[in-house]
Design a protein around this motif. Structure first.
Motif, PDB file in Angstrom:
ATOM      1  N   ALA A  38       0.885  -1.170   0.000  1.00 59.70           N
ATOM      2  CA  ALA A  38       0.000   0.000   0.000  1.00 59.70           C
ATOM      3  C   ALA A  38       0.918   1.213   0.000  1.00 59.70           C
ATOM      4  O   ALA A  38       1.903   1.264   0.729  1.00 59.70           O
ATOM      5  CB  ALA A  38      -0.899  -0.010   1.221  1.00 59.70           C
ATOM      6  N   PHE A  39       0.597   2.189  -0.842  1.00 62.32           N
ATOM      7  CA  PHE A  39       1.446   3.374  -0.907  1.00 62.32           C
ATOM      8  C   PHE A  39       0.646   4.592  -1.311  1.00 62.32           C
ATOM      9  O   PHE A  39      -0.452   4.483  -1.848  1.00 62.32           O
ATOM     10  CB  PHE A  39       2.638   3.147  -1.843  1.00 62.32           C
ATOM     11  N   GLN A  40       1.201   5.767  -1.028  1.00 64.01           N
ATOM     12  CA  GLN A  40       0.592   7.039  -1.388  1.00 64.01           C
ATOM     13  C   GLN A  40       1.547   7.777  -2.314  1.00 64.01           C
ATOM     14  O   GLN A  40       2.771   7.692  -2.152  1.00 64.01           O
ATOM     15  CB  GLN A  40       0.312   7.880  -0.148  1.00 64.01           C
ATOM     16  N   THR A  41       0.962   8.484  -3.274  1.00 59.16           N
ATOM     17  CA  THR A  41       1.784   9.221  -4.232  1.00 59.16           C
ATOM     18  C   THR A  41       1.293  10.655  -4.356  1.00 59.16           C
ATOM     19  O   THR A  41       0.146  10.970  -4.011  1.00 59.16           O
ATOM     20  CB  THR A  41       1.727   8.568  -5.626  1.00 59.16           C
ATOM     21  N   GLU A  42       2.183  11.482  -4.873  1.00 63.49           N
ATOM     22  CA  GLU A  42       1.774  12.830  -5.258  1.00 63.49           C
ATOM     23  C   GLU A  42       2.454  13.144  -6.582  1.00 63.49           C
ATOM     24  O   GLU A  42       3.520  12.610  -6.894  1.00 63.49           O
ATOM     25  CB  GLU A  42       2.111  13.876  -4.200  1.00 63.49           C
ATOM     26  N   ALA A  43       1.805  13.991  -7.350  1.00 64.81           N
ATOM     27  CA  ALA A  43       2.348  14.400  -8.642  1.00 64.81           C
ATOM     28  C   ALA A  43       1.930  15.833  -8.911  1.00 64.81           C
ATOM     29  O   ALA A  43       0.842  16.267  -8.520  1.00 64.81           O
ATOM     30  CB  ALA A  43       1.829  13.493  -9.747  1.00 64.81           C
ATOM     31  N   TYR A  44       2.819  16.562  -9.573  1.00 64.50           N
ATOM     32  CA  TYR A  44       2.467  17.885 -10.048  1.00 64.50           C
ATOM     33  C   TYR A  44       3.125  18.096 -11.399  1.00 64.50           C
ATOM     34  O   TYR A  44       4.126  17.454 -11.737  1.00 64.50           O
ATOM     35  CB  TYR A  44       2.873  18.979  -9.051  1.00 64.50           C
ATOM     36  N   GLY A  45       2.536  18.961 -12.185  1.00 63.02           N
ATOM     37  CA  GLY A  45       3.089  19.207 -13.508  1.00 63.02           C
ATOM     38  C   GLY A  45       2.183  20.067 -14.344  1.00 63.02           C
ATOM     39  O   GLY A  45       1.290  20.743 -13.836  1.00 63.02           O
ATOM     40  N   VAL A  46       2.422  20.023 -15.648  1.00 59.06           N
ATOM     41  CA  VAL A  46       1.635  20.805 -16.592  1.00 59.06           C
ATOM     42  C   VAL A  46       1.388  19.975 -17.849  1.00 59.06           C
ATOM     43  O   VAL A  46       2.257  19.228 -18.292  1.00 59.06           O
ATOM     44  CB  VAL A  46       2.327  22.153 -16.937  1.00 59.06           C
ATOM     45  N   GLU A  47       0.177  20.087 -18.362  1.00 58.22           N
ATOM     46  CA  GLU A  47      -0.186  19.474 -19.633  1.00 58.22           C
ATOM     47  C   GLU A  47      -0.366  20.596 -20.648  1.00 58.22           C
ATOM     48  O   GLU A  47      -1.005  21.619 -20.341  1.00 58.22           O
ATOM     49  CB  GLU A  47      -1.485  18.682 -19.506  1.00 58.22           C
ATOM     50  N   ILE A  48       0.184  20.404 -21.826  1.00 56.26           N
ATOM     51  CA  ILE A  48       0.124  21.426 -22.879  1.00 56.26           C
ATOM     52  C   ILE A  48      -0.511  20.802 -24.107  1.00 56.26           C
ATOM     53  O   ILE A  48      -0.152  19.694 -24.509  1.00 56.26           O
ATOM     54  CB  ILE A  48       1.530  21.957 -23.218  1.00 56.26           C
ATOM     55  N   ASP A  49      -1.451  21.516 -24.695  1.00 56.68           N
ATOM     56  CA  ASP A  49      -2.127  21.056 -25.906  1.00 56.68           C
ATOM     57  C   ASP A  49      -2.208  22.253 -26.840  1.00 56.68           C
ATOM     58  O   ASP A  49      -2.841  23.258 -26.509  1.00 56.68           O
ATOM     59  CB  ASP A  49      -3.520  20.546 -25.541  1.00 56.68           C
ATOM     60  N   GLY A  50      -1.544  22.157 -27.976  1.00 55.36           N
ATOM     61  CA  GLY A  50      -1.525  23.288 -28.889  1.00 55.36           C
ATOM     62  C   GLY A  50      -1.772  22.878 -30.325  1.00 55.36           C
ATOM     63  O   GLY A  50      -1.442  21.765 -30.737  1.00 55.36           O
ATOM     64  N   THR A  51      -2.354  23.802 -31.078  1.00 57.04           N
ATOM     65  CA  THR A  51      -2.614  23.604 -32.505  1.00 57.04           C
ATOM     66  C   THR A  51      -2.234  24.882 -33.234  1.00 57.04           C
ATOM     67  O   THR A  51      -2.625  25.973 -32.834  1.00 57.04           O
ATOM     68  CB  THR A  51      -4.106  23.307 -32.764  1.00 57.04           C
TER      69      THR A  51
END
Length: 188
Positions: A38-51
């Motif tokens: 059993a474990f806990q996680t964290e994540a942070y970041g950015v998603e980029i979508d461009g045209t």
């Protein structure tokens, strides 16, 4: 938690979404050598979508930049490690060009996928190397709705694993991306 900005102009559309999340997870594999965890996680970041569009030329980009961490675990040595199978970055760049000849629209396209290094296990002992995959193709659309497509997948014949064997990190098993292939399709 996430928040972002959107811009849509005449030839450019850009979406950027920053995110932060925490998850409780459980890992157990039937027949595996590793004990349930059993474990806990964290994540942070950015998603980029461009045209970006210039006449008949269309270029799209989808990318994710992120940092992941195991913050708590019933296996204390995993704490501080990166989350399995999650690269720090991945992106797909897809240019295409459409020609209209008579009543037929013909689109030529390329898709370039880039995936960074990641880990096959929570102990971060089994590194899955980065890979690049190039796809190409052409689609012809007819006025009656019938279309023809030739698609080349992984034309650079890249080697890459999307995941390793979850039962034991010592196993030479993994889930690879498929090798070079060509497909012809007819649809309506």
């Amino acid at each position: 938690l996430e928040g972002g900005v959107k811009y849509a102009g005449e030839s450019l559309a850009l979406y950027a979404t920053a995110f932060y999340n925490e998850n409780d997870a459980f890992a157990s594999t039937v027949g595996g050598e590793l004990p349930p965890t059993a474990f806990q996680t964290e994540a942070y970041g950015v998603e980029i979508d461009g045209t970006l569009r210039f006449g008949q030329l269309l270029v799209t980009l989808i990318a994710t930049l992120q940092s992941t961490e195991i913050t708590d675990s019933t296996t204390p040595t995993d704490v501080g490690n990166e989350v399995l199978r999650q690269p720090d970055w991945q992106a797909r760049l897809s240019p295409s060009y459409t020609l209209t000849i008579g009543d037929f629209d013909t689109t030529f396209y390329v898709g370039a996928t880039f995936v960074g290094d990641r880990w096959g296990d929570n102990a971060n002992s089994n590194k899955l190397e980065s890979y690049e995959k190039i796809d190409v193709g052409v689609t012809v659309d007819t006025p009656g709705g019938l279309f023809f497509q030739v698609h080349g997948d992984n034309v650079n014949d890249s080697d890459g694993l999307t995941e390793s064997d979850p039962r034991t990190v010592a196993a030479p098993n993994g889930r690879p991306i498929f090798g070079r292939s060509v497909m012809f399709s007819v649809g309506y």
